[in-house]
Design an enzyme around this catalytic site. Structure first.
Site, PDB file in Angstrom:
ATOM      1  N   GLY A  36     -32.890  35.666 -74.943  1.00 16.12           N
ATOM      2  CA  GLY A  36     -31.637  35.755 -75.692  1.00 16.12           C
ATOM      3  C   GLY A  36     -30.410  35.351 -74.908  1.00 16.12           C
ATOM      4  O   GLY A  36     -29.395  36.054 -74.947  1.00 16.12           O
ATOM      5  N   SER A  39     -25.988  33.504 -76.363  1.00 12.21           N
ATOM      6  CA  SER A  39     -24.736  34.081 -76.867  1.00 12.21           C
ATOM      7  C   SER A  39     -24.522  35.464 -76.261  1.00 12.21           C
ATOM      8  O   SER A  39     -25.435  36.052 -75.671  1.00 12.21           O
ATOM      9  CB  SER A  39     -24.755  34.190 -78.404  1.00 12.21           C
ATOM     10  OG  SER A  39     -25.766  35.098 -78.824  1.00 12.21           O
ATOM     11  N   GLY A  40     -23.305  35.971 -76.408  1.00 12.00           N
ATOM     12  CA  GLY A  40     -23.003  37.344 -76.014  1.00 12.00           C
ATOM     13  C   GLY A  40     -23.291  37.663 -74.567  1.00 12.00           C
ATOM     14  O   GLY A  40     -23.091  36.836 -73.667  1.00 12.00           O
ATOM     15  N   ILE A  41     -23.775  38.877 -74.342  1.00 17.71           N
ATOM     16  CA  ILE A  41     -24.014  39.313 -72.969  1.00 17.71           C
ATOM     17  C   ILE A  41     -25.182  38.576 -72.330  1.00 17.71           C
ATOM     18  O   ILE A  41     -25.247  38.457 -71.102  1.00 17.71           O
ATOM     19  CB  ILE A  41     -24.221  40.841 -72.880  1.00 17.71           C
ATOM     20  CG1 ILE A  41     -25.400  41.293 -73.736  1.00 17.71           C
ATOM     21  CG2 ILE A  41     -22.957  41.572 -73.295  1.00 17.71           C
ATOM     22  CD1 ILE A  41     -25.674  42.785 -73.642  1.00 17.71           C
ATOM     23  N   GLY A  42     -26.090  38.056 -73.145  1.00 13.60           N
ATOM     24  CA  GLY A  42     -27.177  37.261 -72.589  1.00 13.60           C
ATOM     25  C   GLY A  42     -26.667  35.979 -71.955  1.00 13.60           C
ATOM     26  O   GLY A  42     -27.100  35.594 -70.870  1.00 13.60           O
ATOM     27  N   SER A 170     -30.109  50.991 -75.377  1.00  8.89           N
ATOM     28  CA  SER A 170     -28.817  51.312 -75.987  1.00  8.89           C
ATOM     29  C   SER A 170     -28.660  52.821 -76.004  1.00  8.89           C
ATOM     30  O   SER A 170     -29.645  53.566 -76.046  1.00  8.89           O
ATOM     31  CB  SER A 170     -28.754  50.775 -77.422  1.00  8.89           C
ATOM     32  OG  SER A 170     -27.654  51.331 -78.125  1.00  8.89           O
ATOM     33  N   TYR A 192     -37.696  53.686 -94.429  1.00 10.40           N
ATOM     34  CA  TYR A 192     -36.969  52.882 -93.441  1.00 10.40           C
ATOM     35  C   TYR A 192     -35.472  53.144 -93.505  1.00 10.40           C
ATOM     36  O   TYR A 192     -34.851  53.131 -94.562  1.00 10.40           O
ATOM     37  CB  TYR A 192     -37.235  51.402 -93.688  1.00 10.40           C
ATOM     38  CG  TYR A 192     -36.469  50.442 -92.802  1.00 10.40           C
ATOM     39  CD1 TYR A 192     -36.873  50.188 -91.498  1.00 10.40           C
ATOM     40  CD2 TYR A 192     -35.340  49.762 -93.288  1.00 10.40           C
ATOM     41  CE1 TYR A 192     -36.195  49.286 -90.691  1.00 10.40           C
ATOM     42  CE2 TYR A 192     -34.652  48.852 -92.489  1.00 10.40           C
ATOM     43  CZ  TYR A 192     -35.085  48.622 -91.187  1.00 10.40           C
ATOM     44  OH  TYR A 192     -34.407  47.730 -90.393  1.00 10.40           O
TER      45      TYR A 192
END
Length: 322
Positions: A36, A39-42, A170, A192
């Site tokens: 991943g 994008s983002g923190i990846g 998380s 769910y």
């Protein structure tokens, strides 16, 4: 905010950035896989590792996007060593193909970062008929890690450099279903709950790190494995529901970390000398934190590991018989 600047035992805080926690570190000669990373923190994690000299293998679902990101990083860091390989962590077939191709490349593996994830989508099943969050956030990474362990062990032994596995969890791992993990209801659509199922998958990440660390210590393997909470960050993880976009985009904006801060704990665990020898812990804000009681229950942790192994084996056996 002042609360984000409180420094823990490592000397870093929630406000520390990935560049700050790796400043002065030279990691030339090391090879890392990160899932991943587009994008983002990846993406920020991949950038920082490349900046510090790590040979970064970007494991991406979309190779076109991966090559674009690779070029962007090389434009910024001309000496960066970056490879792009295809991987869809929600597919065990894709995981098997990735592991086979990486091992065939002959590359060493010092650092493995399980970063890819998804958050609170409507109920759906992966191509392997596993609830999609559980498949993406845990099972794919679990199977990939097991497939790469031999390479990591050999690398650590030959190089004398401690290997590091970093698994993104998380703080919401503490907000799973009341049973922690619904062993007999992973795919139950009727019961769910998108957010609780996300918490379950993130609890799975912390449980994975805990048991794998125990096994490494028992075997005397020179590899550490830790899980972490990156912080509350405004990324596209929250894209699946309107109310979450509102919460992340407006209500808690003042409390959010930016991407540079969100990637810091991952980068600390991957590269910082201060993390050497520390294993089986749950981290937040660049310091050891407290995990759910389930993570500290050895019997539950072992039960979960066995469940994960059985689920993978059963799924692969089913697909091979088709």
């Amino acid at each position: 905010m002042w609360i984000l600047s409180w420094k823990g035992a490592t000397g870093f805080s929630a406000s520390s950035t990935a560049e700050e926690v790796t400043r002065g570190i030279e990691a030339y000669g090391l090879t890392a896989i990160i899932t991943g990373p587009t994008s983002g923190i990846g993406l920020e994690t991949a950038r920082i590792l490349a900046l510090r000299g790590v040979h970064v293998v970007m494991a991406v679902r979309n190779t076109t996007a991966g090559h674009k990101i690779k070029q962007q990083l090389i434009d910024e860091i001309p000496k960066a060593k970056i490879d792009v390989m295809e991987l869809d962590v929600a597919s065990l077939k894709s995981v098997n193909k990735f592991v086979t191709e990486f091992k065939a490349s002959g590359k060493p593996l010092n650092i493995l970062i399980a970063n890819a994830g998804m958050m609170a989508p409507p109920f759906s099943l992966s191509e392997d008929n596993i609830e999609l969050q559980f498949a993406t956030n845990h099972i794919g990474h679990f199977h990939m890690t097991n497939g790469l362990l031999e390479t990591m062990k050999n690398t650590a032994q030959k190089s004398g450099i401690q290997g590091r596995i970093v698994i993104l969890s998380s703080e919401l791992h503490k907000m799973s279903y009341k049973e922690g993990v619904r062993f007999d209801k992973i795919n139950d659509e009727k019961s769910y709950n998108a957010l609780l199922a996300y918490g379950q998958s993130k609890l799975a990440n912390a449980l994975h790190a805990k048991e794998l660390s125990r096994q490494f210590k028992e075997e005397g393997v020179n590899i550490t494995v830790n899980s972490l909470h990156p912080g509350v960050i405004a990324t596209n993880l929250a894209r699946h529901t309107a109310w979450m976009r509102v919460v992340f985009g407006y209500i808690v904006r003042l409390f959010l970390k930016n991407v540079e801060q969100g990637a810091s704990t991952t980068c600390y665990l991957a590269l910082h000398p201060g993390a050497k020898g520390i294993s089986g812990e749950y981290w937040a804000d660049n310091n050891i934190s407290s995990a759910s009681g389930f993570v500290n229950d050895p019997e539950f942790v072992k039960k979960f590991w066995d469940f994960s192994v059985e689920l993978v084996d059963r799924t692969l056996a089913s697909s091979s018989s088709l």
